[in-house]
Motif scaffolding. Structure first.
Motif, short mmCIF file in Angstrom:
data_model
loop_
_atom_site.label_atom_id
_atom_site.label_comp_id
_atom_site.label_asym_id
_atom_site.label_seq_id
_atom_site.Cartn_x
_atom_site.Cartn_y
_atom_site.Cartn_z
N GLU A 178 43.12 33.38 40.70
CA GLU A 178 42.99 34.82 40.92
C GLU A 178 42.20 35.47 39.78
O GLU A 178 41.35 36.33 40.02
N LYS A 179 42.46 35.04 38.56
CA LYS A 179 41.73 35.56 37.41
C LYS A 179 40.26 35.16 37.49
O LYS A 179 39.37 35.96 37.19
N GLN A 180 40.00 33.94 37.92
CA GLN A 180 38.62 33.47 38.04
C GLN A 180 37.87 34.23 39.14
O GLN A 180 36.70 34.54 38.98
N LYS A 181 38.55 34.52 40.25
CA LYS A 181 37.91 35.30 41.32
C LYS A 181 37.52 36.69 40.82
O LYS A 181 36.45 37.19 41.13
N LYS A 182 38.38 37.30 40.03
CA LYS A 182 38.09 38.63 39.50
C LYS A 182 36.92 38.59 38.53
O LYS A 182 36.11 39.50 38.48
N ARG A 183 36.81 37.53 37.76
CA ARG A 183 35.74 37.42 36.77
C ARG A 183 34.38 37.12 37.41
O ARG A 183 33.36 37.52 36.90
N HIS A 184 34.37 36.37 38.49
CA HIS A 184 33.12 35.87 39.04
C HIS A 184 32.63 36.59 40.29
O HIS A 184 31.61 36.20 40.85
N TRP A 185 33.29 37.65 40.74
CA TRP A 185 32.87 38.28 41.99
C TRP A 185 31.46 38.86 41.92
O TRP A 185 30.72 38.77 42.90
#
Length: 58
Positions: free
Chosen positions: A9-16
């Motif tokens: 979830e943190k990675q999705k927020k960073r890479h969107w």
């Protein structure tokens, strides 16, 4: 070594923004390929011909 507990979830927020940029470029490439395909498909007879060349006296 890889992280033992990845937080997706943190990675999705960073890479969107990056993922949206990649998707936009892919969409642009698809539209360009379709556009060039339609452009090349135009029959020669329907394309405008250049006017006659008039030679001057020399």
């Amino acid at each position: 070594m890889p992280s033992p507990d990845p937080d997706f979830e943190k990675q999705k927020k960073r890479h969107w923004p990056t993922l949206i940029g990649i998707a936009a470029v892919l969409l642009l490439v698809i539209v360009a390929m379709l556009g060039f395909g339609v452009w090349d498909a135009a029959p020669i007879e329907e394309q405008a011909a250049p006017g006659p060349i008039e030679e001057g006296e020399g």
